[in-house]
Design a protein around this motif. Sequence first.
Motif, PDB file in Angstrom:
ATOM      1  N   ILE A  79      16.044   2.820   2.991  1.00 35.70           N
ATOM      2  CA  ILE A  79      15.357   2.310   4.183  1.00 35.70           C
ATOM      3  C   ILE A  79      15.061   0.830   3.994  1.00 35.70           C
ATOM      4  CG2 ILE A  79      13.270   2.503   5.611  1.00 35.70           C
ATOM      5  CD1 ILE A  79      13.128   5.459   4.730  1.00 35.70           C
ATOM      6  N   TYR A  80      15.440   0.026   4.985  1.00 28.74           N
ATOM      7  CA  TYR A  80      15.206  -1.418   4.961  1.00 28.74           C
ATOM      8  C   TYR A  80      14.366  -1.819   6.159  1.00 28.74           C
ATOM      9  CZ  TYR A  80      18.659  -1.633   1.284  1.00 28.74           C
ATOM     10  OH  TYR A  80      19.316  -1.466   0.094  1.00 28.74           O
ATOM     11  N   ASN A  81      13.608  -2.889   5.974  1.00 31.92           N
ATOM     12  CA  ASN A  81      12.753  -3.390   7.044  1.00 31.92           C
ATOM     13  C   ASN A  81      13.154  -4.794   7.455  1.00 31.92           C
ATOM     14  OD1 ASN A  81      11.019  -1.095   7.321  1.00 31.92           O
ATOM     15  ND2 ASN A  81      10.140  -1.657   5.336  1.00 31.92           N
ATOM     16  N   LYS A  82      12.652  -5.184   8.598  1.00 30.07           N
ATOM     17  CA  LYS A  82      12.975  -6.487   9.193  1.00 30.07           C
ATOM     18  C   LYS A  82      12.841  -7.614   8.166  1.00 30.07           C
ATOM     19  CE  LYS A  82      12.054  -9.404  12.990  1.00 30.07           C
ATOM     20  NZ  LYS A  82      11.751  -9.889  14.128  1.00 30.07           N
ATOM     21  N   ASP A  83      13.825  -8.509   8.159  1.00 21.32           N
ATOM     22  CA  ASP A  83      13.906  -9.712   7.329  1.00 21.32           C
ATOM     23  C   ASP A  83      14.265  -9.455   5.864  1.00 21.32           C
ATOM     24  OD1 ASP A  83      13.374 -11.305   9.548  1.00 21.32           O
ATOM     25  OD2 ASP A  83      11.213 -11.270   9.198  1.00 21.32           O
ATOM     26  N   GLU A  84      14.551  -8.207   5.490  1.00 22.62           N
ATOM     27  CA  GLU A  84      15.052  -7.960   4.139  1.00 22.62           C
ATOM     28  C   GLU A  84      16.506  -8.412   4.076  1.00 22.62           C
ATOM     29  OE1 GLU A  84      13.927  -4.493   1.692  1.00 22.62           O
ATOM     30  OE2 GLU A  84      12.989  -3.753   3.543  1.00 22.62           O
ATOM     31  N   ILE A  85      16.854  -9.058   2.978  1.00 19.90           N
ATOM     32  CA  ILE A  85      18.199  -9.596   2.784  1.00 19.90           C
ATOM     33  C   ILE A  85      18.904  -8.773   1.717  1.00 19.90           C
ATOM     34  CG2 ILE A  85      19.499 -11.628   2.011  1.00 19.90           C
ATOM     35  CD1 ILE A  85      17.013 -13.256   3.064  1.00 19.90           C
TER      36      ILE A  85
ATOM     37  N   LYS B 272      17.430  -6.589  10.916  1.00 19.63           N
ATOM     38  CA  LYS B 272      16.791  -6.972  12.183  1.00 19.63           C
ATOM     39  C   LYS B 272      15.637  -6.056  12.572  1.00 19.63           C
ATOM     40  CE  LYS B 272      21.156  -7.941  14.424  1.00 19.63           C
ATOM     41  NZ  LYS B 272      21.847  -7.839  15.721  1.00 19.63           N
ATOM     42  N   ASN B 273      15.620  -4.829  12.043  1.00 15.77           N
ATOM     43  CA  ASN B 273      14.649  -3.827  12.504  1.00 15.77           C
ATOM     44  C   ASN B 273      13.984  -3.113  11.337  1.00 15.77           C
ATOM     45  OD1 ASN B 273      15.609  -4.146  15.278  1.00 15.77           O
ATOM     46  ND2 ASN B 273      17.441  -3.071  14.570  1.00 15.77           N
ATOM     47  N   ASN B 274      12.759  -2.684  11.531  1.00 17.07           N
ATOM     48  CA  ASN B 274      12.061  -1.869  10.537  1.00 17.07           C
ATOM     49  C   ASN B 274      12.657  -0.460  10.517  1.00 17.07           C
ATOM     50  OD1 ASN B 274      10.277  -3.870   9.744  1.00 17.07           O
ATOM     51  ND2 ASN B 274       8.803  -3.348  11.338  1.00 17.07           N
ATOM     52  N   GLY B 275      12.675   0.144   9.341  1.00 18.67           N
ATOM     53  CA  GLY B 275      13.137   1.523   9.197  1.00 18.67           C
ATOM     54  C   GLY B 275      14.646   1.681   9.305  1.00 18.67           C
ATOM     55  N   THR B 276      15.406   0.642   9.023  1.00 21.33           N
ATOM     56  CA  THR B 276      16.863   0.690   9.129  1.00 21.33           C
ATOM     57  C   THR B 276      17.462   1.471   7.961  1.00 21.33           C
ATOM     58  OG1 THR B 276      16.969  -1.396  10.323  1.00 21.33           O
ATOM     59  CG2 THR B 276      18.948  -0.739   9.127  1.00 21.33           C
ATOM     60  N   THR B 277      18.357   2.411   8.295  1.00 23.53           N
ATOM     61  CA  THR B 277      19.051   3.186   7.264  1.00 23.53           C
ATOM     62  C   THR B 277      20.558   2.986   7.302  1.00 23.53           C
ATOM     63  OG1 THR B 277      19.111   5.117   8.715  1.00 23.53           O
ATOM     64  CG2 THR B 277      17.261   4.975   7.156  1.00 23.53           C
TER      65      THR B 277
ATOM     66  N   THR C 179      27.053  -3.369   7.957  1.00 21.76           N
ATOM     67  CA  THR C 179      28.071  -3.711   8.953  1.00 21.76           C
ATOM     68  C   THR C 179      27.661  -3.281  10.363  1.00 21.76           C
ATOM     69  OG1 THR C 179      29.280  -1.650   8.520  1.00 21.76           O
ATOM     70  CG2 THR C 179      29.951  -3.632   7.275  1.00 21.76           C
ATOM     71  N   ASN C 180      26.548  -2.563  10.487  1.00 21.57           N
ATOM     72  CA  ASN C 180      26.041  -2.144  11.796  1.00 21.57           C
ATOM     73  C   ASN C 180      25.339  -3.343  12.437  1.00 21.57           C
ATOM     74  OD1 ASN C 180      24.197  -1.252  13.825  1.00 21.57           O
ATOM     75  ND2 ASN C 180      24.261   0.818  12.984  1.00 21.57           N
ATOM     76  N   THR C 181      25.957  -3.940  13.447  1.00 17.21           N
ATOM     77  CA  THR C 181      25.434  -5.171  14.059  1.00 17.21           C
ATOM     78  C   THR C 181      24.174  -4.947  14.892  1.00 17.21           C
ATOM     79  OG1 THR C 181      26.978  -4.927  15.905  1.00 17.21           O
ATOM     80  CG2 THR C 181      27.662  -6.332  14.043  1.00 17.21           C
ATOM     81  N   THR C 182      23.836  -3.700  15.188  1.00 15.88           N
ATOM     82  CA  THR C 182      22.585  -3.418  15.893  1.00 15.88           C
ATOM     83  C   THR C 182      21.395  -3.650  14.965  1.00 15.88           C
ATOM     84  OG1 THR C 182      23.692  -1.746  17.240  1.00 15.88           O
ATOM     85  CG2 THR C 182      21.287  -1.645  17.152  1.00 15.88           C
TER      86      THR C 182
END
Length: 190
Positions: free
Chosen positions: A34-40, A53-58, A62-65
């Motif tokens: 799980i990644y959150n906004k602004d993590e590189i 770009k978003n909190n809770g990203t899994t 390569t997912n541009t959303t």
Amino acid sequence: MACNNPLVANITIQDFKTLFNRDFKYLPLWTAGIYNKDEIVYYSPTKLFYICKNNGTTSDPTNTTDWSLYLDNVLNYIQDNDIDKAFTEACATFNGSLYEANVVQIAWLYLTAHFLVMDLRANGIQSESFKLSNSKSVGSVSESYTIPQWILDNPLYSYYSKTSYGSKYLTITLPRLIGNVASVWGGTNA
């Protein structure tokens, strides 16, 4: 790690990263999670950096959303192969038999960190050596530090004194290099 010393054979790159988690900027390799906004992250398949770009990203980067490309360079980060190289260099000078079992790992990791910094310095990274007395002043208050002459006169010790990690390694090691000798007056019964 390319070291045949059995005392350090089980010490890993992750052990190094755990001990020095705030000291170095490690390459942020993407792993599923799980990644959150602004993590590189650095995504190995594309050899590119991405910013979340978003909190809770899994999703993968390569997912541009959820992710955008981020301009960066792997040379701005410490990579596992940098640490492995420092492990190999530390192996050349490390005598694990000097230390108690619970001290071997910490001594090894400080020696490794010293070699890592010295390698990186060759490419412009600066590390400040722990000094015991050169002047520093602010207003009417002054402080003095210097490296003792007996350390400067020893080629190996003076090399270790060039980084704070090497100085800490010396602090751990030097007391273990001092032997105690006592003489007793007496005679024989022959």
